[in-house]
Motif scaffolding. Structure first.
Motif, PDB file in Angstrom:
ATOM      1  N   VAL A 119      -6.416  -4.060  -5.408  1.00  0.00           N
ATOM      2  CA  VAL A 119      -6.869  -3.582  -4.100  1.00  0.00           C
ATOM      3  C   VAL A 119      -8.398  -3.523  -4.122  1.00  0.00           C
ATOM      4  O   VAL A 119      -9.018  -3.652  -5.168  1.00  0.00           O
ATOM      5  N   ASP A 120      -8.991  -3.303  -2.952  1.00  0.00           N
ATOM      6  CA  ASP A 120     -10.442  -3.366  -2.817  1.00  0.00           C
ATOM      7  C   ASP A 120     -11.173  -2.055  -3.095  1.00  0.00           C
ATOM      8  O   ASP A 120     -12.395  -2.046  -3.210  1.00  0.00           O
ATOM      9  N   SER A 121     -10.453  -0.934  -3.194  1.00  0.00           N
ATOM     10  CA  SER A 121     -11.148   0.343  -3.381  1.00  0.00           C
ATOM     11  C   SER A 121     -10.246   1.345  -4.094  1.00  0.00           C
ATOM     12  O   SER A 121      -9.021   1.203  -4.126  1.00  0.00           O
ATOM     13  N   ALA A 122     -10.881   2.383  -4.623  1.00  0.00           N
ATOM     14  CA  ALA A 122     -10.128   3.470  -5.257  1.00  0.00           C
ATOM     15  C   ALA A 122      -9.257   4.171  -4.223  1.00  0.00           C
ATOM     16  O   ALA A 122      -8.127   4.563  -4.517  1.00  0.00           O
ATOM     17  N   GLU A 123      -9.770   4.322  -2.998  1.00  0.00           N
ATOM     18  CA  GLU A 123      -9.014   4.993  -1.937  1.00  0.00           C
ATOM     19  C   GLU A 123      -7.737   4.229  -1.605  1.00  0.00           C
ATOM     20  O   GLU A 123      -6.669   4.822  -1.448  1.00  0.00           O
ATOM     21  N   VAL A 152      -9.186   6.971 -15.830  1.00  0.00           N
ATOM     22  CA  VAL A 152      -9.484   6.756 -17.250  1.00  0.00           C
ATOM     23  C   VAL A 152     -10.938   6.375 -17.491  1.00  0.00           C
ATOM     24  O   VAL A 152     -11.322   6.141 -18.630  1.00  0.00           O
ATOM     25  N   THR A 153     -11.731   6.291 -16.419  1.00  0.00           N
ATOM     26  CA  THR A 153     -13.173   6.068 -16.551  1.00  0.00           C
ATOM     27  C   THR A 153     -13.888   7.046 -15.621  1.00  0.00           C
ATOM     28  O   THR A 153     -13.379   7.360 -14.548  1.00  0.00           O
ATOM     29  N   PRO A 154     -15.062   7.523 -16.001  1.00  0.00           N
ATOM     30  CA  PRO A 154     -15.783   8.495 -15.168  1.00  0.00           C
ATOM     31  C   PRO A 154     -16.696   7.841 -14.126  1.00  0.00           C
ATOM     32  O   PRO A 154     -17.727   8.390 -13.767  1.00  0.00           O
ATOM     33  N   TRP A 155     -16.317   6.691 -13.622  1.00  0.00           N
ATOM     34  CA  TRP A 155     -17.154   5.971 -12.664  1.00  0.00           C
ATOM     35  C   TRP A 155     -17.312   6.770 -11.373  1.00  0.00           C
ATOM     36  O   TRP A 155     -16.396   7.471 -10.934  1.00  0.00           O
ATOM     37  N   ASP A 156     -18.463   6.619 -10.731  1.00  0.00           N
ATOM     38  CA  ASP A 156     -18.764   7.341  -9.493  1.00  0.00           C
ATOM     39  C   ASP A 156     -17.727   7.091  -8.402  1.00  0.00           C
ATOM     40  O   ASP A 156     -17.409   7.998  -7.638  1.00  0.00           O
ATOM     41  N   PHE A 174     -14.593   6.840  -8.604  1.00  0.00           N
ATOM     42  CA  PHE A 174     -13.437   7.713  -8.792  1.00  0.00           C
ATOM     43  C   PHE A 174     -13.777   9.173  -8.529  1.00  0.00           C
ATOM     44  O   PHE A 174     -12.909   9.964  -8.169  1.00  0.00           O
ATOM     45  N   LYS A 175     -15.034   9.552  -8.696  1.00  0.00           N
ATOM     46  CA  LYS A 175     -15.458  10.922  -8.405  1.00  0.00           C
ATOM     47  C   LYS A 175     -15.356  11.233  -6.917  1.00  0.00           C
ATOM     48  O   LYS A 175     -15.306  12.391  -6.528  1.00  0.00           O
ATOM     49  N   GLN A 176     -15.318  10.203  -6.084  1.00  0.00           N
ATOM     50  CA  GLN A 176     -15.286  10.374  -4.632  1.00  0.00           C
ATOM     51  C   GLN A 176     -13.863  10.486  -4.069  1.00  0.00           C
ATOM     52  O   GLN A 176     -13.682  10.666  -2.868  1.00  0.00           O
ATOM     53  N   ILE A 177     -12.851  10.384  -4.920  1.00  0.00           N
ATOM     54  CA  ILE A 177     -11.465  10.472  -4.451  1.00  0.00           C
ATOM     55  C   ILE A 177     -11.225  11.837  -3.818  1.00  0.00           C
ATOM     56  O   ILE A 177     -11.686  12.862  -4.324  1.00  0.00           O
ATOM     57  N   HIS A 178     -10.492  11.844  -2.724  1.00  0.00           N
ATOM     58  CA  HIS A 178     -10.214  13.062  -1.960  1.00  0.00           C
ATOM     59  C   HIS A 178      -8.704  13.141  -1.717  1.00  0.00           C
ATOM     60  O   HIS A 178      -8.033  12.108  -1.632  1.00  0.00           O
ATOM     61  N   PRO A 179      -8.137  14.331  -1.581  1.00  0.00           N
ATOM     62  CA  PRO A 179      -6.698  14.448  -1.312  1.00  0.00           C
ATOM     63  C   PRO A 179      -6.245  13.653  -0.078  1.00  0.00           C
ATOM     64  O   PRO A 179      -5.117  13.163  -0.041  1.00  0.00           O
ATOM     65  N   ASP A 180      -7.127  13.493   0.910  1.00  0.00           N
ATOM     66  CA  ASP A 180      -6.755  12.723   2.104  1.00  0.00           C
ATOM     67  C   ASP A 180      -6.556  11.240   1.818  1.00  0.00           C
ATOM     68  O   ASP A 180      -6.013  10.520   2.653  1.00  0.00           O
ATOM     69  N   ASP A 181      -6.981  10.772   0.652  1.00  0.00           N
ATOM     70  CA  ASP A 181      -6.816   9.370   0.284  1.00  0.00           C
ATOM     71  C   ASP A 181      -5.380   9.044  -0.130  1.00  0.00           C
ATOM     72  O   ASP A 181      -5.042   7.878  -0.286  1.00  0.00           O
ATOM     73  N   PHE A 182      -4.545  10.059  -0.318  1.00  0.00           N
ATOM     74  CA  PHE A 182      -3.185   9.857  -0.807  1.00  0.00           C
ATOM     75  C   PHE A 182      -2.165   9.913   0.322  1.00  0.00           C
ATOM     76  O   PHE A 182      -2.349  10.631   1.300  1.00  0.00           O
TER      77      PHE A 182
END
Length: 80
Positions: free
Chosen positions: A12-16, A28-32, A34-42
């Protein structure tokens, strides 16, 4: 496609977008990104699980929305 994994992996094109399509997300990586993931993304109908191997997300923000597991946090049990 990766040899031997045909049909088992979707890109897919994004973490979201990954979060929206997944039942379990392991960070499994501390990339920025992934730090932006929000509960609304699920998709909360999926009862998603987040396994945060780096503890980069704010646990309180996810409580009540997803099952959040922060590795390395909890009671210490020494071998005796």
């Amino acid at each position: 496609a990766l040899p031997g994994l045909e049909g088992d992996i979707r890109f897919v094109d994004s973490a979201e977008e990954c979060c929206r399509q997944s039942d379990v997300v392991a960070i499994v990586t501390p990339w920025d990104e992934f730090k932006q993931i929000h509960p609304d993304d699920f998709d909360l109908k999926r009862d998603p699980i987040v396994i945060d191997c780096w503890r980069i997300l704010e646990q309180e923000r996810f409580e009540g929305h997803v099952r959040y597991i922060a590795l390395g946090v909890g009671r210490y049990h020494a071998n005796r």
